[in-house]
Design a protein around this motif. Structure first.
Motif, PDB file in Angstrom:
ATOM      1  N   GLU A   1      44.368  70.426  78.931  1.00 52.20           N
ATOM      2  CA  GLU A   1      43.446  71.357  78.287  1.00 52.20           C
ATOM      3  C   GLU A   1      44.208  72.378  77.452  1.00 52.20           C
ATOM      4  N   VAL A   2      45.300  72.864  78.028  1.00 57.39           N
ATOM      5  CA  VAL A   2      46.098  73.903  77.360  1.00 57.39           C
ATOM      6  C   VAL A   2      47.508  73.348  77.165  1.00 57.39           C
ATOM      7  N   PRO A   3      47.860  72.869  75.972  1.00 54.08           N
ATOM      8  CA  PRO A   3      49.165  72.224  75.798  1.00 54.08           C
ATOM      9  C   PRO A   3      50.344  73.189  75.631  1.00 54.08           C
ATOM     10  N   THR A   4      50.066  74.437  75.305  1.00 51.73           N
ATOM     11  CA  THR A   4      51.135  75.408  75.061  1.00 51.73           C
ATOM     12  C   THR A   4      50.719  76.780  75.570  1.00 51.73           C
ATOM     13  N   VAL A   5      51.614  77.487  76.234  1.00 55.38           N
ATOM     14  CA  VAL A   5      51.369  78.919  76.486  1.00 55.38           C
ATOM     15  C   VAL A   5      52.590  79.711  76.037  1.00 55.38           C
ATOM     16  N   ARG A   6      52.321  80.962  75.673  1.00 54.60           N
ATOM     17  CA  ARG A   6      53.394  81.862  75.256  1.00 54.60           C
ATOM     18  C   ARG A   6      53.415  83.058  76.202  1.00 54.60           C
TER      19      ARG A   6
ATOM     20  N   ARG B   1      60.179  85.602  72.599  1.00 55.01           N
ATOM     21  CA  ARG B   1      59.027  85.145  73.380  1.00 55.01           C
ATOM     22  C   ARG B   1      59.210  83.688  73.828  1.00 55.01           C
ATOM     23  N   PHE B   2      58.811  83.419  75.067  1.00 56.57           N
ATOM     24  CA  PHE B   2      58.923  82.054  75.608  1.00 56.57           C
ATOM     25  C   PHE B   2      57.722  81.222  75.181  1.00 56.57           C
ATOM     26  N   VAL B   3      57.991  80.011  74.735  1.00 57.62           N
ATOM     27  CA  VAL B   3      56.931  79.063  74.382  1.00 57.62           C
ATOM     28  C   VAL B   3      57.051  77.884  75.332  1.00 57.62           C
ATOM     29  N   LEU B   4      56.054  77.708  76.183  1.00 60.84           N
ATOM     30  CA  LEU B   4      56.103  76.671  77.205  1.00 60.84           C
ATOM     31  C   LEU B   4      55.230  75.496  76.803  1.00 60.84           C
ATOM     32  N   ARG B   5      55.836  74.326  76.713  1.00 56.23           N
ATOM     33  CA  ARG B   5      55.105  73.104  76.366  1.00 56.23           C
ATOM     34  C   ARG B   5      54.684  72.420  77.658  1.00 56.23           C
ATOM     35  N   LEU B   6      53.402  72.059  77.745  1.00 54.26           N
ATOM     36  CA  LEU B   6      52.832  71.608  79.008  1.00 54.26           C
ATOM     37  C   LEU B   6      52.350  70.169  78.950  1.00 54.26           C
ATOM     38  N   THR B   7      52.402  69.508  80.091  1.00 59.52           N
ATOM     39  CA  THR B   7      51.907  68.137  80.210  1.00 59.52           C
ATOM     40  C   THR B   7      51.151  68.042  81.537  1.00 59.52           C
ATOM     41  N   PRO B   8      50.137  67.157  81.610  1.00 59.09           N
ATOM     42  CA  PRO B   8      49.407  67.069  82.878  1.00 59.09           C
ATOM     43  C   PRO B   8      50.250  66.388  83.956  1.00 59.09           C
ATOM     44  N   ALA B   9      50.147  66.878  85.195  1.00 63.13           N
ATOM     45  CA  ALA B   9      50.878  66.239  86.293  1.00 63.13           C
ATOM     46  C   ALA B   9      50.255  64.891  86.629  1.00 63.13           C
ATOM     47  N   THR B  10      48.931  64.827  86.573  1.00 58.94           N
ATOM     48  CA  THR B  10      48.246  63.550  86.764  1.00 58.94           C
ATOM     49  C   THR B  10      47.233  63.392  85.645  1.00 58.94           C
TER      50      THR B  10
ATOM     51  N   VAL C   1      53.484  87.755  81.378  1.00 61.05           N
ATOM     52  CA  VAL C   1      54.380  87.045  82.296  1.00 61.05           C
ATOM     53  C   VAL C   1      53.844  85.634  82.551  1.00 61.05           C
ATOM     54  N   ALA C   2      54.707  84.641  82.418  1.00 63.94           N
ATOM     55  CA  ALA C   2      54.370  83.278  82.852  1.00 63.94           C
ATOM     56  C   ALA C   2      55.159  82.983  84.121  1.00 63.94           C
ATOM     57  N   VAL C   3      54.493  82.404  85.122  1.00 61.99           N
ATOM     58  CA  VAL C   3      55.148  82.055  86.376  1.00 61.99           C
ATOM     59  C   VAL C   3      55.077  80.537  86.529  1.00 61.99           C
ATOM     60  N   ILE C   4      56.226  79.910  86.720  1.00 57.96           N
ATOM     61  CA  ILE C   4      56.258  78.461  86.957  1.00 57.96           C
ATOM     62  C   ILE C   4      56.325  78.226  88.460  1.00 57.96           C
ATOM     63  N   GLY C   5      55.293  77.591  88.990  1.00 62.90           N
ATOM     64  CA  GLY C   5      55.256  77.286  90.423  1.00 62.90           C
ATOM     65  C   GLY C   5      54.279  78.182  91.162  1.00 62.90           C
ATOM     66  N   ALA C   6      53.534  77.585  92.100  1.00 61.23           N
ATOM     67  CA  ALA C   6      52.581  78.351  92.915  1.00 61.23           C
ATOM     68  C   ALA C   6      52.862  78.143  94.395  1.00 61.23           C
TER      69      ALA C   6
ATOM     70  N   TRP D   1      57.234  70.842  80.312  1.00 58.29           N
ATOM     71  CA  TRP D   1      58.255  69.845  79.972  1.00 58.29           C
ATOM     72  C   TRP D   1      59.336  70.388  79.055  1.00 58.29           C
ATOM     73  N   MET D   2      59.075  71.504  78.395  1.00 60.43           N
ATOM     74  CA  MET D   2      60.106  72.099  77.545  1.00 60.43           C
ATOM     75  C   MET D   2      59.777  73.564  77.320  1.00 60.43           C
ATOM     76  N   ILE D   3      60.817  74.370  77.203  1.00 56.94           N
ATOM     77  CA  ILE D   3      60.609  75.784  76.875  1.00 56.94           C
ATOM     78  C   ILE D   3      61.457  76.123  75.652  1.00 56.94           C
ATOM     79  N   GLU D   4      60.822  76.757  74.693  1.00 59.62           N
ATOM     80  CA  GLU D   4      61.550  77.225  73.513  1.00 59.62           C
ATOM     81  C   GLU D   4      61.420  78.738  73.442  1.00 59.62           C
ATOM     82  N   ARG D   5      62.199  79.351  72.545  1.00 58.62           N
ATOM     83  CA  ARG D   5      62.035  80.795  72.325  1.00 58.62           C
ATOM     84  C   ARG D   5      61.736  81.000  70.851  1.00 58.62           C
ATOM     85  N   GLU D   6      60.788  81.899  70.603  1.00 57.00           N
ATOM     86  CA  GLU D   6      60.479  82.180  69.205  1.00 57.00           C
ATOM     87  C   GLU D   6      60.807  83.636  68.904  1.00 57.00           C
TER      88      GLU D   6
END
Lengths: 88, 483
Positions: free
Chosen positions: B118-123, B104-113, B11-16, B95-100
């Motif tokens: 460190e981790v540019p992609t999570v699945r 499966r969700f592929v989440l593309r990540l960018t730093p907020a600041t 499970v990936a959760v967006i937002g804390a 910044w973007m979510i794809e499905r493979e």
């Protein structure tokens, strides 16, 4: 529990300024009475903090040489170089 | 991160924030491997935003509601991190979510600041979006002046920094949220010159049944009444700010009484001088871009916001995508936590919510709906606009340009308006002006679906957050570093 605030020094266009550790860059600037730090591309109007939570990108500023950082999101740290148009 | 974490997460959760913490904890406590992505540097979201723990390690939660709930969620969140079932990635935006393959969700990540990630992609096999929202804004003359902020932005400033952005404040717009903002300002030592609420509180009378289902809200109301009395804060109902006055920054506001439609009552205008910060909030705009990009079905909520459809298990119309908190309809932190628990449990093992939880969610939804109906965006809000009032702050598009594009060029939806005038094409991608542009574009159209279509076009952003070209061009080279 609040500890006594730690002081840090940041450089505003190379002028050293004392600030409290743990504050955002935007808070440091507002604390100095600076409400605007860039001008708009078309009309040259001053801009500073607006949404305050990273959504609007009005508060963009150059931090340690990196342009277009959000002043509301970045925490100020000791020796940080903050460059903007503080007469905006 | 450890070697074991290189495989996809359950499970990936967006937002804390309230919803994200609850979802993450619920999923992790059911044995799911969870990753949490959040733009802030520490958990809490906007609602439980607090001073950096590096300078205040044990915040007492002054000025916060539900702080005990936060502390409980936080200790369970931290426990799940320490046992290795939960990975927390702060300072990270999706910044973007794809499905493979296999969905499966592929989440593309960018730093907020900063510039390094460190981790540019999570699945992840399941995704829970708890992206929250931000203050909804309506343009008015002078709103682009420095010193004008979002009401929530003022509150975030106080909570995060422990200081005030100015000295003398006016807070204006509509909704109960204006009250805690003013209370936080006063508690921090600021002078609240006035709170201007466009609605009349008698608007609540038809909704007392829904309000009585959530008695805690009445207690909060009484608490604010006491704070307002103590600090002598004027709460002016049926009152709006008609313009912000100032040269290089805000120095005064003009206010006026309005009727039920939001039309100015002639002769009621008066100037409030010596004001250096003006905070506006017209409810909230949920951040639904990522869910919309995955194809989630939307609806217009009672507050006029575009929100995503979710069922009783907080499942969206997209298989595997769950939603909690403001993205399903603005309803506050208690509702967000309840929905978060349900979403996390559903995502982890398909669990049905308990009857008591489902009832709690329904009660809070009814309250939220009553709140939205009692505090509508005034129908005639745009009567304040002059020809040169900026509608889009980023691209500096004026009201005259927008009305001309609508009336002469036929730009009757936000998407067409964007291509003619550049509204919503700047840094914020229409987050700030999107609602207003939709209203102004669709003005005069009789088609009931016009506003839904218009808001949907605003929410369609394949790239959810500004990126450098470098980040996009390095997409492929990121693959070996995948988590």
């Amino acid at each position: 529990m609040s500890n006594p605030p730690q002081r840090i020094t940041v450089n505003l266009n190379a002028t050293p300024v004392q600030a409290e550790a743990g504050q955002s860059v935007g808070a440091v600037l507002m604390g100095q009475g600076i409400k605007a730090w860039r001008t708009t591309r078309n009309e040259g109007k001053p801009r500073g903090l607006f949404c305050g939570i990273g959504a609007c990108y009005d508060c963009l500023i150059t931090i340690d040489g990196e342009p277009n950082q959000r002043a509301c999101m970045v925490q100020a740290s000791d020796s940080m170089n903050i460059e903007g148009d503080f007469s905006a | 991160m450890s070697k074991e974490s290189t495989s996809p997460f359950d499970v990936a959760v967006i937002g804390a924030g309230p919803a994200g913490l609850a979802a993450a904890v619920a999923a992790a406590e059911r044995g799911a491997r969870v990753v949490v992505l959040d733009a802030a540097t520490q958990p809490g979201g906007q609602f439980w935003r607090h001073r950096p723990e590096s300078v205040e390690p044990d915040p007492e939660g002054h000025g916060h509601h539900g702080w005990k709930t936060y502390l409980d969620l936080r200790s369970r969140f931290d426990a799940a991190i320490s046992t290795g079932v939960l990975h927390y990635l702060p300072n990270t935006q999706v910044w973007m979510i794809e499905r493979e393959d296999a969905g499966r969700f592929v989440l593309r990540l960018t730093p907020a600041t900063g510039t390094t990630i460190e981790v540019p992609t999570v699945r992840a096999d399941k995704l829970v979006s708890c992206a929250g929202g931000y203050d909804r804004q309506l343009p008015l003359p002078g709103w682009e002046l420095p010193g004008v902020m979002a009401a929530g932005g003022i509150q975030a400033f106080i909570k995060a920094n422990g200081t005030l952005p100015g000295k003398r404040f006016v807070v204006a717009g509509t909704g109960p949220f204006l009250l805690p903002v003013a209370a936080n300002i006063a508690a921090a030592g600021g002078k609240v010159v006035a709170v201007c609420e466009s609605s009349s509180l008698t608007n609540w009378l038809p909704h007392m049944g829904a309000a009585s289902g959530v008695p805690g809200k009445a207690l909060e109301g009484a608490e604010y009444a006491a704070i307002f009395a103590k600090h002598r804060i004027r709460y002016r109902t049926r009152t709006v700010v008609t313009k912000v006055v100032g040269d290089s920054s805000a120095t005064a506001v003009q206010i006026a009484k309005v009727d039920a439609s939001g039309a100015i009552i002639p002769g009621s205008e008066r100037l409030l001088e010596d004001v250096d910060i003006v905070g506006f909030g017209w409810g909230f705009t949920p951040q639904i871009e990522l869910a919309v990009s995955l194809g989630a079905e939307t609806r217009i909520d009672a507050d006029g916001s575009l929100v995503c459809v979710a069922d009783e298990k907080q499942s969206s119309t997209v298989p595997g995508l769950f939603l909690a908190g403001e993205v399903t309809g603005v309803g506050g932190a208690v509702l967000a936590v309840a929905e978060g628990y349900v979403a996390g449990a559903s995502a982890a093992n398909g669990e049905q919510p308990k009857t008591s939880t489902a009832r709690q969610i329904q009660r809070h939804r009814r309250f939220a709906s009553a709140m939205h109906q009692a505090h509508p965006v005034p129908e005639k809000w745009d009567e304040l606009l002059t020809d040169d009032t900026l509608i889009c702050r980023c691209e500096e598009v004026s009201h005259a340009q927008v009305t001309e594009a609508r009336d002469v060029l036929g730009a009757t939806d936000a998407r067409t308006m964007k291509s003619f005038t550049r509204t919503g094409m700047g840094w914020c991608q229409g987050k700030v002006c999107g609602y207003a542009v939709s209203c102004l574009s669709a003005k005069g159209t009789t088609d009931e679906n016009a506003q839904h279509a218009s808001l949907t076009s605003v929410a369609k952003r394949p790239v959810a957050t500004p990126l450098t070209l470098g980040e996009i061009s390095t997409l492929d080279s990121r693959e070996p570093h995948n988590l």
